[in-house]
Design a protein around this motif. Structure first.
Motif, PDB file in Angstrom:
ATOM      1  N   ASP A 171       0.832  -1.201   0.000  1.00 10.35           N
ATOM      2  CA  ASP A 171       0.000   0.000   0.000  1.00 10.35           C
ATOM      3  C   ASP A 171       0.866   1.250   0.000  1.00 10.35           C
ATOM      4  N   GLY A 172       1.861   1.283   0.897  1.00 12.06           N
ATOM      5  CA  GLY A 172       2.752   2.445   0.956  1.00 12.06           C
ATOM      6  C   GLY A 172       3.556   2.621  -0.315  1.00 12.06           C
ATOM      7  N   VAL A 173       4.111   1.518  -0.830  1.00 13.44           N
ATOM      8  CA  VAL A 173       4.902   1.587  -2.059  1.00 13.44           C
ATOM      9  C   VAL A 173       4.017   1.976  -3.250  1.00 13.44           C
ATOM     10  N   GLY A 174       2.825   1.363  -3.320  1.00 18.13           N
ATOM     11  CA  GLY A 174       1.917   1.674  -4.420  1.00 18.13           C
ATOM     12  C   GLY A 174       1.502   3.136  -4.429  1.00 18.13           C
ATOM     13  N   TYR A 175       1.289   3.698  -3.246  1.00 15.59           N
ATOM     14  CA  TYR A 175       0.919   5.106  -3.143  1.00 15.59           C
ATOM     15  C   TYR A 175       2.041   5.998  -3.671  1.00 15.59           C
ATOM     16  N   VAL A 176       3.283   5.640  -3.339  1.00 14.10           N
ATOM     17  CA  VAL A 176       4.427   6.421  -3.828  1.00 14.10           C
ATOM     18  C   VAL A 176       4.549   6.292  -5.346  1.00 14.10           C
ATOM     19  N   VAL A 177       4.382   5.074  -5.879  1.00 11.79           N
ATOM     20  CA  VAL A 177       4.429   4.871  -7.328  1.00 11.79           C
ATOM     21  C   VAL A 177       3.339   5.702  -8.013  1.00 11.79           C
ATOM     22  N   MET A 206      13.947  10.706  -7.694  1.00 13.97           N
ATOM     23  CA  MET A 206      14.181  11.463  -6.457  1.00 13.97           C
ATOM     24  C   MET A 206      12.914  11.524  -5.610  1.00 13.97           C
ATOM     25  N   LEU A 207      11.783  11.712  -6.268  1.00  8.32           N
ATOM     26  CA  LEU A 207      10.514  11.756  -5.534  1.00  8.32           C
ATOM     27  C   LEU A 207      10.240  10.420  -4.855  1.00  8.32           C
ATOM     28  N   PHE A 208      10.516   9.320  -5.566  1.00  7.62           N
ATOM     29  CA  PHE A 208      10.291   7.998  -4.986  1.00  7.62           C
ATOM     30  C   PHE A 208      11.149   7.810  -3.736  1.00  7.62           C
TER      31      PHE A 208
END
Length: 420
Positions: A171-177, A206-208
């Motif tokens: 969930d956290g990774v998907g939100y960042v993607v 950089m944002l990721f």
């Protein structure tokens, strides 16, 4: 209606629909509330169809749109829900499953995003970058939905840990993607809705890193500081208040710093739920903290699923959108299958897997309110209504059909599928 009136109405409706479900439908609480809310929404639309002069549907639609679902979830409830979910997943349990969880939450999310994105572009003719945004928002399994169903499925502890842990992190990774892809697909708007002149792969990378790594570091640091404070206190009411301040304040700080609030909440919750519970709380405090956060989780789950049911009024349904939604259901399941199967195949030379891991983790990867909230948060463009409709159809199918059948699936497979 002001904030207090809206909150009161939501709580009253959640309690009423929960009671209807308990007395008549007897389904898992969250799913039952969602179904009753959907039936109520259909009833309102039916009344409007027979007596359009009453304007009932327009009034309800105005009320639903006055509640910013995306903001309410992404910058309100999500931090508390993720913190509560992570609080009850122990690091000791995750330690044995970390390779599977890590691969599925990173490689799995990436694969799912690409497969769902390219597939949706082929189905609808949507530009590939915008379709990849859809792939990103539909790929994460929603920990709110998943953890709610797991309480009813009675899976073995190891399987529950894998699904819950992967759900929290993907969930956290998907939100960042999603944030990264929004910045690339809509270059006039960055991931936080602020105007800028452009973007590129370097900016996206950089944002990721800023979002994911920054969120994890902030969660661990705030969790550690909270733990150090709690070690010096033996007052269960104050310590419960401190954990609430950590969840609320930490998430707000992460949003302010433009780093990932979901990743922060998960890391802080895991730290407090494991290290904090073992070394910073008395037995009485542990019981109160555990009970408090279970109650918060149940109440917010009820309100969230109620809102999902009423969000039907915010979706502009068209025949093309509904058809795309039904095709997207199959697409999302294929993408989820790849997100589960590829990491397992990569790890197979190093450990054995029982036959039930892939089907249960594929079917148990529910989509939920986060996907709807992300779709609603997209900048206005010609493709947004189609994305929102398809997302809503996928989420409703996932919660109702997958949510109600994952326990029978586990039973059919003997409740034995686990990593050994």
């Amino acid at each position: 209606m002001d904030l207090l009136q809206i909150a009161s109405l939501l709580l009253v409706l959640a309690a009423a629909f929960g009671t209807i479900n308990y007395l008549f439908l007897k389904l898992p609480s969250s799913i039952g509330i969602l179904i009753v809310a959907l039936l109520a929404s259909m009833g309102v639309l039916a009344v409007d169809g027979f007596a359009p002069h009453l304007g009932v549907a327009d009034q309800v639609r105005a009320l639903v749109k006055s509640i910013d679902f995306s903001e309410a979830l992404l910058e309100g409830m999500l931090g508390l829900l993720l913190f509560a979910g992570a609080l009850h997943v122990k690091l000791a349990d995750l330690r044995g499953e970390w390779r599977v969880v890590a691969l599925m939450a990173t490689l799995g999310v990436g694969l799912s995003t690409v497969i769902a994105g390219f597939g949706f572009s082929w189905i609808t003719g949507m530009p590939i970058m915008i379709a990849l945004v859809f792939g990103a928002l539909i790929s994460p399994t929603d920990p709110v939905a998943v953890l709610g169903v797991l309480r009813q499925a009675n899976l073995k502890k190891s399987m529950e840990t894998k699904i819950a842990g992967e759900s929290l992190f993907n969930d956290g990774v998907g939100y960042v993607v999603f944030l990264v892809l929004v910045g690339l697909a809509f270059p006039a708007i960055d991931a936080h809705g602020e105007s800028h002149g452009g973007g590129g792969l370097a900016d996206a990378a950089m944002l990721f890193l800023q979002e994911a790594v920054g969120g994890a570091l902030l969660g661990v640091v705030l969790g550690w500081l909270t733990f150090r404070v709690m070690r010096r206190i033996d007052d269960y009411s104050l310590e419960v208040l401190i954990t609430l301040a950590l969840a609320f304040g930490g998430y707000s700080l992460a949003v302010y710093l433009h780093i990932s609030g979901p990743v922060m909440a998960v890391c802080a919750g895991l730290f407090i739920g494991d290290v904090g519970a073992k070394y910073g709380m008395s037995e009485v405090t542990r019981e109160y903290v555990d009970s408090f956060w279970k109650l918060i989780d149940e109440i917010l789950n009820a309100v969230l699923f109620l809102l999902i049911g009423f969000e039907v009024f915010a979706v502009a349904f068209t025949m093309d959108g509904v058809m795309a939604g039904f095709l997207a259901i199959a697409l999302a399941l294929v993408a989820r299958l790849c997100a589960v199967a590829v990491p397992i195949l990569l790890l197979r030379p190093f450990r054995e897997f029982s036959r039930g891991v892939i089907p249960i983790m594929t079917w148990g990867g529910l989509k939920g309110g986060i996907s709807v909230a992300l779709a609603l948060s997209l900048p206005d463009n010609e493709w947004k209504p189609l994305i929102l409709t398809a997302t809503y159809v996928v989420v409703i199918f996932s919660i109702i059909v997958q949510g109600l059948t994952v326990a029978p699936l586990a039973t059919r497979l003997g409740r034995e599928p686990e990593l050994v």
